[in-house]
Design a protein around this motif. Structure first.
Motif, PDB file in Angstrom:
ATOM      1  N   ASN A 121       0.821  -1.219   0.000  1.00  0.00           N
ATOM      2  CA  ASN A 121       0.000   0.000   0.000  1.00  0.00           C
ATOM      3  C   ASN A 121       0.854   1.268   0.000  1.00  0.00           C
ATOM      4  OD1 ASN A 121       1.000  -0.301   2.583  1.00  0.00           O
ATOM      5  ND2 ASN A 121      -0.925   0.153   3.631  1.00  0.00           N
ATOM      6  N   TRP A 183     -10.394  -9.620   7.704  1.00  0.00           N
ATOM      7  CA  TRP A 183     -10.680 -10.048   6.332  1.00  0.00           C
ATOM      8  C   TRP A 183     -10.317  -8.962   5.329  1.00  0.00           C
ATOM      9  CZ3 TRP A 183     -12.429 -14.947   5.183  1.00  0.00           C
ATOM     10  CH2 TRP A 183     -12.824 -15.706   6.270  1.00  0.00           C
ATOM     11  N   MET A 184      -9.980  -9.419   4.141  1.00  0.00           N
ATOM     12  CA  MET A 184      -9.681  -8.522   3.020  1.00  0.00           C
ATOM     13  C   MET A 184     -10.636  -8.846   1.868  1.00  0.00           C
ATOM     14  SD  MET A 184      -6.979  -6.864   4.040  1.00  0.00           S
ATOM     15  CE  MET A 184      -6.485  -6.050   2.538  1.00  0.00           C
ATOM     16  N   ARG A 185     -11.135  -7.808   1.202  1.00  0.00           N
ATOM     17  CA  ARG A 185     -11.859  -8.020  -0.063  1.00  0.00           C
ATOM     18  C   ARG A 185     -10.821  -7.881  -1.169  1.00  0.00           C
ATOM     19  NH1 ARG A 185     -16.869  -8.360  -1.182  1.00  0.00           N
ATOM     20  NH2 ARG A 185     -17.504  -7.564   0.852  1.00  0.00           N
ATOM     21  N   VAL A 186     -10.642  -8.933  -1.945  1.00  0.00           N
ATOM     22  CA  VAL A 186      -9.531  -8.961  -2.910  1.00  0.00           C
ATOM     23  C   VAL A 186     -10.068  -9.100  -4.338  1.00  0.00           C
ATOM     24  CG1 VAL A 186      -7.354 -10.089  -3.537  1.00  0.00           C
ATOM     25  CG2 VAL A 186      -8.111 -10.107  -1.154  1.00  0.00           C
ATOM     26  N   HIS A 208      -8.121   0.922  -4.853  1.00  0.00           N
ATOM     27  CA  HIS A 208      -7.851   0.035  -3.713  1.00  0.00           C
ATOM     28  C   HIS A 208      -6.656   0.525  -2.899  1.00  0.00           C
ATOM     29  CE1 HIS A 208     -10.623  -2.937  -5.397  1.00  0.00           C
ATOM     30  NE2 HIS A 208     -10.055  -2.680  -6.559  1.00  0.00           N
ATOM     31  N   TYR A 210      -4.493  -1.539  -1.365  1.00  0.00           N
ATOM     32  CA  TYR A 210      -3.346  -2.421  -1.598  1.00  0.00           C
ATOM     33  C   TYR A 210      -3.375  -2.900  -3.056  1.00  0.00           C
ATOM     34  CZ  TYR A 210      -3.400  -2.743   3.518  1.00  0.00           C
ATOM     35  OH  TYR A 210      -3.395  -2.445   4.860  1.00  0.00           O
ATOM     36  N   GLY A 231      -6.470  -5.144  -2.976  1.00  0.00           N
ATOM     37  CA  GLY A 231      -7.242  -5.465  -1.766  1.00  0.00           C
ATOM     38  C   GLY A 231      -7.573  -4.267  -0.901  1.00  0.00           C
ATOM     39  N   ASP A 232      -8.576  -4.488  -0.034  1.00  0.00           N
ATOM     40  CA  ASP A 232      -8.964  -3.501   0.984  1.00  0.00           C
ATOM     41  C   ASP A 232      -9.420  -4.259   2.222  1.00  0.00           C
ATOM     42  OD1 ASP A 232      -9.063  -0.804  -0.521  1.00  0.00           O
ATOM     43  OD2 ASP A 232     -10.137  -2.179  -1.850  1.00  0.00           O
ATOM     44  N   HIS A 233      -9.227  -3.651   3.388  1.00  0.00           N
ATOM     45  CA  HIS A 233      -9.798  -4.239   4.599  1.00  0.00           C
ATOM     46  C   HIS A 233     -11.319  -4.244   4.452  1.00  0.00           C
ATOM     47  CE1 HIS A 233      -5.983  -4.408   6.746  1.00  0.00           C
ATOM     48  NE2 HIS A 233      -5.702  -3.266   6.133  1.00  0.00           N
ATOM     49  N   VAL A 287      -6.626 -11.990   6.387  1.00  0.00           N
ATOM     50  CA  VAL A 287      -5.393 -11.199   6.205  1.00  0.00           C
ATOM     51  C   VAL A 287      -4.182 -12.105   6.031  1.00  0.00           C
ATOM     52  CG1 VAL A 287      -6.044  -9.035   7.349  1.00  0.00           C
ATOM     53  CG2 VAL A 287      -5.203 -10.940   8.740  1.00  0.00           C
ATOM     54  N   TYR A 290      -3.816 -13.097   2.375  1.00  0.00           N
ATOM     55  CA  TYR A 290      -3.522 -12.011   1.431  1.00  0.00           C
ATOM     56  C   TYR A 290      -2.101 -11.481   1.621  1.00  0.00           C
ATOM     57  CZ  TYR A 290      -3.790  -7.703  -1.233  1.00  0.00           C
ATOM     58  OH  TYR A 290      -3.538  -6.705  -2.147  1.00  0.00           O
TER      59      TYR A 290
END
Ligand SMILES: Cc1cc2nc3c(=O)[nH]c(=O)nc-3n(C[C@H](O)[C@H](O)[C@H](O)COP(=O)(O)OP(=O)(O)OC[C@H]3O[C@@H](n4cnc5c(N)ncnc54)[C@H](O)[C@@H]3O)c2cc1C
Length: 435
Positions: A121, A183-186, A208, A210, A231-233, A287, A290
């Motif tokens: 990031n 969790w990450m949304r990827v 995003h 990341y 990705g994002d938290h 996490v 990822y």
């Protein structure tokens, strides 16, 4: 406890004999006056920045206590030997996370400051040093300096990314960031060719926090295919635990007599990795998966056999990035040199806090290779290409870069000398001064 012991870096074959000082607490720290010494964290640097062969290493392994944590602001104060893994284990379940994390959690706070490490990031959050509020620095002359942007600012700037050469960071205050869950949304997307990477990366960075691409540099258009992972938290899926536990770790139990990384195993791994990734999908991932997939296999560097591995990580400034990376990929293809763990990403245009920080605006490429004479000669060609593009190698990963490239890429090295601790030395500093 003081002892003499062989110490390895993460990549170099070694081991190299060192005198070890392993104080059990900060009160026990006595900096040597009869020998050169170097702070040593968890030894996760690939090359020689954490080595001082034939001399002393001051190991921070037991200097790992929490001092305070403010749950209202996320300000953490701890000793510098605390590993990031403990911080994540202890504070993620309370909704706090380091603002910048490298690709392994087996890294101490002191080591993360001294290499000013970066994560996925950088375009959004900069590097580790951007989130350090303050630290104390103990020096061979007996002085203890409080350092922050307003207290002893030159020592603050010299120590962030200062490769341990300014003294021992004993305690640090870090600003953690709040997160909703573990969790990450990827967003996952395969791509073929460098043009596709640049287009996808620009979109990923705009949307995003990341963004990183895994690449297979011996296949596809331009000799390249890859998988973009942005990705994002995120909130967990309904019914899922908010903070998924850290997965169990397997390990490579011994070093095989020769490298298991061969052209055949590389092609098989890279092909399987590429084809296992969905063409395009959005996933929720813990996490752990990822950020730190490699941490699932302790001592994975052993698969490279007794000769170890060389890591090559460079950054190329924006103006020379595209032509430079095409040339690097051409050289790799011509040598038939693939890598298991090749990563391509961009750093944002944020001024670094450290005099010697590596992360700077541009494109960064990281590759791992078995350490062989053939690869060392390829490295000399890669070096020349980085120099021609006006780029830099990452000292945390470097074992083969030339002093000339280092001096041109780190023009503040001369100014940095004013803040060096005269009692401290490292194999990296000796190598860079050998010219
Ligand atoms: C699998 C893997 C993935 C990685 N991914 C990334 C990544 O994504 N981004 C990235 O930036 N790096 C990455 N790295 C490199 C790693 O983050 C750095 O090398 C980090 O500095 C290692 O920390 P350490 O505690 O092991 O320190 P060491 O390797 O032991 O030491 C590193 C430097 O820090 C100095 N130092 C250590 N403690 C102190 C202290 N208390 N005071 C002053 N100086 C000190 C040492 O003298 C040395 O110069 C990765 C490494 C591995 C093995």
């Amino acid at each position: 406890m003081n002892a003499t012991a062989p110490v390895r870096s993460w990549g170099l074959p070694g081991p190299f004999p060192h005198r070890l000082l392993q104080p059990a607490s900060l009160d026990e720290v006595r900096l040597p006056v009869d020998d050169s010494w170097l702070p040593h964290g968890l030894g996760r640097s690939y090359g020689d920045v954490a080595l001082n062969p034939g001399h002393t290493l001051l190991c921070t392994r037991w200097l790992d206590r929490y001092v305070s944590f403010d749950a209202a602001t996320g300000l953490l104060e701890c000793e510098a030997g605390l590993p990031l893994e403990r911080i994540v284990d202890d504070l993620l379940p309370r909704g706090w996370f380091p603002a910048v994390v490298p690709g392994t959690l087996q890294v101490t706070v002191g080591g993360a400051i001294a290499n000013d490490v970066h994560g996925k990031n950088h375009h959004a959050m900069g590097s580790f040093g951007d989130h350090v509020a303050r630290f104390t620095l103990q020096r061979s002359d007996g002085s203890v300096l409080a350092c922050s942007p307003t207290e002893n600012p030159p020592w603050f700037a010299a120590t962030i990314g200062g490769l341990g050469l300014t003294g021992l960071v004993t305690r640090a205050q870090l600003r953690l960031r709040p997160v909703a869950s573990g969790w990450m949304r990827v967003a996952v997307q395969r791509f073929r060719g460098l043009d596709a990477f640049f287009a996808l990366n620009a979109q990923a960075e705009a949307k995003h926090e990341y963004a990183v691409a895994w690449i297979d540099c011996l296949s596809g258009a331009d000799g390249l295919r890859g998988v973009m992972l942005a990705g994002d938290h995120a909130e967990p899926a309904p019914g899922a635990p908010r903070f998924p536990p850290r997965p169990r770790r397997a390990s490579v139990p011994f070093t095989p007599p020769m490298s298991l990384v061969t052209p055949w195993s590389l092609r098989a791994f890279n092909s399987a990795y590429f084809h296992r990734a969905p063409e395009r999908a959005e996933l929720l991932q813990p996490v752990w998966d990822y950020f730190w997939p490699l941490d699932r296999l302790a001592d994975w560097n052993r698969i490279y056999g007794p000769r170890g591995l060389l890591q090559f990580q460079c950054v190329l400034p924006p103006a020379g990035a595209e032509a430079g990376v095409r040339e690097l990929l051409r050289l790799l293809r011509a040598a038939g040199a693939g890598s298991f763990l090749a990563v391509l990403k961009t750093f944002g245009a944020r001024p670094a806090r450290g005099l010697l920080s590596f992360a700077r605006a541009g494109l960064t490429l990281a590759l791992d290779f078995p350490d062989t004479p053939r690869m060392r000669s390829l490295f000399a060609q890669l070096d020349a290409c980085v120099a021609a593009a006006g780029g830099a190698l990452y000292p945390a990963k470097d074992a083969a870069g030339s002093p000339a490239l280092f001096r041109s890429a780190y023009p503040r090295w001369g100014e940095f000398q004013r803040y060096r601790d005269p009692g401290v030395a490292s194999a990296f500093a000796r190598r860079m001064e050998a010219a």
